[in-house]
Design an enzyme around this catalytic site. Structure first.
Site, PDB file in Angstrom:
ATOM      1  N   ASP A 114      23.492  45.557  38.136  1.00 25.24           N
ATOM      2  CA  ASP A 114      24.436  44.777  38.925  1.00 25.24           C
ATOM      3  C   ASP A 114      25.482  45.656  39.591  1.00 25.24           C
ATOM      4  O   ASP A 114      25.777  45.504  40.761  1.00 25.24           O
ATOM      5  CB  ASP A 114      25.108  43.686  38.057  1.00 25.24           C
ATOM      6  CG  ASP A 114      25.687  44.222  36.745  1.00 25.24           C
ATOM      7  OD1 ASP A 114      25.538  45.430  36.463  1.00 25.24           O
ATOM      8  OD2 ASP A 114      26.287  43.431  35.990  1.00 25.24           O
ATOM      9  N   ASP A 117      29.901  51.289  37.844  1.00 25.87           N
ATOM     10  CA  ASP A 117      31.347  51.367  37.653  1.00 25.87           C
ATOM     11  C   ASP A 117      31.673  52.823  37.306  1.00 25.87           C
ATOM     12  O   ASP A 117      31.686  53.681  38.174  1.00 25.87           O
ATOM     13  CB  ASP A 117      31.760  50.366  36.560  1.00 25.87           C
ATOM     14  CG  ASP A 117      33.263  50.271  36.364  1.00 25.87           C
ATOM     15  OD1 ASP A 117      34.006  50.926  37.112  1.00 25.87           O
ATOM     16  OD2 ASP A 117      33.726  49.564  35.448  1.00 25.87           O
TER      17      ASP A 117
END
Ligand code: IMP
Ligand code: MG
Length: 202
Positions: A114, A117
């Site tokens: 997804d 980060d």
């Protein structure tokens, strides 16, 4: 028309609408089809649970734009547990990868997650897959790539070592939810990406 959940003050605004996501998924699918070729066997492996919505849209779109010879697998990568990261705090360094019994035979593997980060998850997944399948050609695809505001030297180096082959959108250094991404297991079902108020999830 996308709408934030009524009366829920923990989400600030819609960052990427559902139409924009669908359009970008289609562009990524066409690029992936062209890069690998229609008939090249490709295993698409998604990281649970965050990548589930993205990967299911992506494989159906890939099929619609003509890609054939795909297999689908999932693994579980846990880095943050139940934490909503704020500012320049560091997430969990140790990422646990569970292959969930997946046996990959394709030479080409596309890892789908997804969000990139701080980079622990994607680098952990790639390291594990390289160890298990040293002969494979491993590429990576993320819906979102966070532009870190104030990364430590360690995080800067880690992020510098990871360059996803396919990126949907770049996002600012805030906690985002929706389209598979959660805050404390909530909001995965939203069809758009929204900005969360991190303080509301302390
Ligand atoms: P990384 O290991 O720091 O790159 O973090 C990546 C993983 O943490 C992703 O697979 C997500 O599951 C989770 N994550 C990181 N940032 C966010 C966010 O803003 N919203 C939801 N999940 C996130
Ligand atoms: Mg994840």
């Amino acid at each position: 028309m996308d709408k934030l959940p009524v009366g829920d003050k923990r989400l600030e605004s819609i960052l990427i609408g559902s139409d924009k996501i669908q359009q970008r998924v289609e562009e990524l699918a066409c690029q992936i089809r062209d890069d690998y070729g229609v008939m090249t066997p490709l295993c698409i492996i998604g990281a649970l649970k965050g990548a589930t919505i993205f990967i299911t849209d992506l494989v159906r779109t890939l099929s619609r734009v003509g890609k054939q010879e795909m297999t689908l697998a999932f693994l579980r990568a846990s880095a943050y547990g139940d934490v909503v990261r704020t500012g320049d705090s560091v997430g969990m360094r140790k990422v646990n990868i569970d292959m969930l019994g997946a046996k990959i035979t394709a030479k080409h593997i596309l890892v789908v997650d997804d969000i990139l980060d701080q980079g622990f998850t994607l680098s952990g997944i790639c390291a594990k897959l390289t160890e298990l399948y040293p002969e494979a050609n491993i590429k990576t695809c993320v819906l979102l790539k966070k532009e870190l505001a104030n990364p430590s030297e360690e995080i800067k180096a880690l992020r510098g070592s990871i360059n996803p082959d396919y990126v949907g959108f770049k996002v600012q250094d805030r906690w985002v939810v929706g389209y598979g991404l959660d805050a404390k297991e909530m909001y995965r079902e939203l069809p758009y990406i929204a900005l969360a108020d991190e303080k509301a999830f302390d």
